[in-house]
Structures are given as C-alpha cells and as structure tokens.
Design an enzyme around this catalytic site. Structure first.
Site, PDB file in Angstrom:
ATOM      1  CE  LYS A 151      -8.816  -2.932   3.754  1.00  0.00           C
ATOM      2  NZ  LYS A 151      -7.783  -2.074   3.336  1.00  0.00           N
ATOM      3  CD1 TRP A 187      -2.311  -2.135   1.767  1.00  0.00           C
ATOM      4  CD2 TRP A 187      -3.014  -1.146  -0.114  1.00  0.00           C
ATOM      5  NE1 TRP A 187      -3.347  -2.874   1.254  1.00  0.00           N
ATOM      6  CE2 TRP A 187      -3.798  -2.295   0.102  1.00  0.00           C
ATOM      7  CE3 TRP A 187      -3.274  -0.371  -1.246  1.00  0.00           C
ATOM      8  CZ2 TRP A 187      -4.821  -2.685  -0.762  1.00  0.00           C
ATOM      9  CZ3 TRP A 187      -4.292  -0.756  -2.116  1.00  0.00           C
ATOM     10  CH2 TRP A 187      -5.049  -1.899  -1.863  1.00  0.00           C
ATOM     11  CG  ASP A 195      -3.244   3.975   4.073  1.00  0.00           C
ATOM     12  OD1 ASP A 195      -4.321   3.796   4.679  1.00  0.00           O
ATOM     13  OD2 ASP A 195      -2.945   3.357   3.029  1.00  0.00           O
TER      14      ASP A 195
END
Ligand SMILES: *Cc1c(COP(=O)(O)O)cnc(C)c1O
Length: 359
Positions: A196, A100, A172
C-alpha cells in the site's frame, strides 16, 4: 494519456523510485548482477536490508527497544502469527472496524487456546465510523488489544490511538503506515503489508517491542518472532527485491522531508477530494466526518447505475482502479504517499464535468 492509478493495493510507487530501480536493474553498483540475483547473504544485500531498516527507524522514530522484521505472507499471515506468538492461553481483545479487522478476528478464533473478545465494533452502521472504546472494557490481563488503524475498504481511520493501560496495542497499519502522526511507543506491535504505502507486494513489515518477543519457541519456525528477530529477518530467503524497492521508497520519503511532510501533503490531497464531495450534489461520502481516512476515500452517487457509468467513463479518461471494493460498491480513491496531487485535481475536475453532464 496520463494514467492516474487509484489502486488500493498493490498501489502507485514514486516514479523516481521506479526509474532508479530501472537504472540499476542489470548492474547493481558495478557488481555485474541485478539485485534480484544477489545472494541474501552477500554484503551488498546485507547493506540493502540494513539500510532499509535504518531508514524506517528514522522515518517512524522507532525506539531502540523495538525490532524491525521483514517477513512474508502479507498482513493476512500476521492475523494468525500474532495470536500464536502473543496470546496462547490468554485473552486477545479486538476492535471490529471492517473487513480486515473481521479477518483478523476470524483468524485468531481459529487458534484453539486463544480467547477472542471483540470489545467494540462499528458494524451497526456498515463500519462507517470508528467506535469509542470504553477503557473499562479493556481487561488488563489481556495479551493485547488489536486495532486496524486505517480501514482500507471502508475509508475510516483511528484519529487517536486508544489508551489500553498496560495492555499492548497491536495495529494493522497496512494502509496508513508512514501516513499518520502516531507514535510507535503507543503500540506493542505494528504490522503492514508493503504493497500500500511501502513498496511491492511480497514484503510484510513487523515492528515489535522486545518484551513481546515470545520466550517459548513457536511450533512453526517461520512464524516465530523470536527466531526471526534473532536472525535479523534472514532465517530463510527474504523477499530481497521487494526489500530493495522498499529501501528506495524510504530514501525517497526521507529526501522529501519525512513523514511529517508527506502527511501534510496527504492531508492536502484528501481535503481537495473531500471538499469536492461536500460541494457536490451528486457525490457523497459514506464515512462519518470525524473518522475519515486520508489514504482511502470512498464516495458514491447513491445510484448503482450512475456509479457504474462513472467508473466506466473514469477508466476511459485514464483514472484506473477507482471502482469501490466489491463489498462496498461506488468509488474509492486511494491516495497513498506516492499518489500525485495533480491526479486528485484531475479527478475533481472529472467529477464536476460528470455531474454537470448527468444532472
Ligand atoms: C491490504 C490489507 C490487508 C491484507 O494484506 P495482504 O498483504 O494482502 O495480506 C490487511 N489489512 C489491511 C488494513 C489492508 O489494507
């Protein structure tokens, strides 16, 4: 058969939240309408979005001088939105801790007038640890320092947030928002896809310090933080139903005792699985001990065929989505806030039975 969902995202939601949503599905508060059917300008919906924001502010102790935005496009759109708003004609610093982070770096590199500098990386060891950051490598004129607090795929997490001096830390936090003891003050901007640890896919939460709101308009209004903040996330139609479910999840979390309580539970769940991995002579963790995530826990047998067999049998026993990310292989248990400890115990028992069988 009880099903335990170990999905990395979209992920398990609290059952009571789903039941509440079900009970209100057709008729929200005697309106004769579903939340899905409400105008985003209606007072009923305005209450929902306001309450969602208030709850998130309380849960994370978000200071007054931060805006909370409910946006769309996933964490991935933020990979571009952040440099566009914060780093034009400037340098942006990144720490590369996995897939990511890499995507965030690549997106920033696409923007012509942003200079990207990767100041630390754990690529040398397949992203199995969180690298140290040399404070002297942080250019104090940089627009921000970007980190991925929890690496969903690799199973690592920052245990402490780097001190970047006056350079704002941008994080993030998609896979460990509301599952850590970080302080919002230590960041300039936090962002997270909701799917999530917050709610359904389609909602992205951005928490941004006021002084970082761009003062010039961005060429694309939807990507303009200042404009989104000015319109209280209602510049256009927001993902109304996802925001409603997020609100229910925040209520659930608050009733449970808040982030401190859930983090204690998350740590207990993670410890149960890590201890089983440590004890095992079949399974092992690919992650350095001081860098381990409490939300995403990969493990391997070291034998592709055994991994495959384990995953096959796990599905049959009701353990869904344990297969590791296609880039890493093996197995990965995502133990987000809503994942029950009984499911971890059941997995540990299943792992022990599997080990006894194949040894
Ligand atoms: C899932 C995830 C993303 C991607 O999120 P989308 O909402 O699908 O764009 C980005 N970063 C991290 C850390 C993630 O876990």
């Amino acid at each position: 058969m009880t099903v335990y969902n170990f999905s990395a995202g979209p992920a398990v939601l609290p059952r009571t939240v789903l039941e509440k949503a079900q009970s209100e599905l057709l008729d929200y508060r005697n309106s004769g309408m579903s939340v899905m059917e409400l105008s985003h300008r209606s007072s009923l919906f305005e209450e929902i979005i306001q309450e969602a924001e208030n709850l998130l502010r309380e849960l994370m102790a978000i200071p007054e001088n931060y805006q909370v935005l409910f946006l769309q496009g996933g964490a991935s759109l933020q990979f571009s939105t952040i440099p566009l708003n914060l780093a034009r004609h400037k340098k942006a610093l990144y720490v590369n801790t996995g897939s990511w982070s890499q995507k965030a770096i690549e997106a920033a590199q696409q923007i012509a007038d942003v200079t990207v500098d990767v100041i630390a990386s754990s690529e040398d060891k397949q992203f199995s640890y969180i690298p140290d950051i040399d404070p002297s490598s942080i250019d104090q004129d940089a627009a921000y320092l970007h980190i991925t607090t929890n690496n969903t795929i690799e199973g690592t997490a920052f245990q402490t947030i780097p001190n970047a001096g006056t350079v704002p830390v941008v994080a993030d936090m998609s896979s460990n928002i509301l599952a850590n003891d970080y302080q919002v003050e230590d960041f300039g901007l936090i962002y997270a896809g909701a799917q999530k640890n917050i709610g359904p896919a389609g909602l992205t939460v951005v928490i941004i310090r006021d002084d970082l709101l761009n003062d010039e308009a961005i060429f694309a209004p939807m990507l303009d933080y200042r404009l989104q903040a000015k319109n209280d996330s209602l510049y256009n139609t927001p993902p109304t139903y996802a925001i409603y479910i997020a609100k229910l999840v925040f209520e659930w979390l608050q009733e449970l005792g808040g982030v401190k309580e859930i983090l204690a539970q998350d740590r207990q769940k993670a410890a149960l699985l890590y201890q089983a991995i440590e004890k095992s002579t079949l399974f092992s963790s690919p992650v350095a001990e001081d860098s381990r995530s409490v939300t995403n826990i990969p493990f391997v047998t070291g034998d592709k065929e055994l991994d495959r067999l384990f995953n096959e049998q796990a599905v049959k026993a009701g353990f869904e989505n344990l297969k590791g990310h296609r880039s890493v292989g093996g197995m990965r248990a995502s133990l987000y806030n809503a994942f029950p400890i009984e499911g971890v115990q059941a997995l540990v028992d299943f792992m022990q039975a599997f080990e006894a069988e194949v040894k």
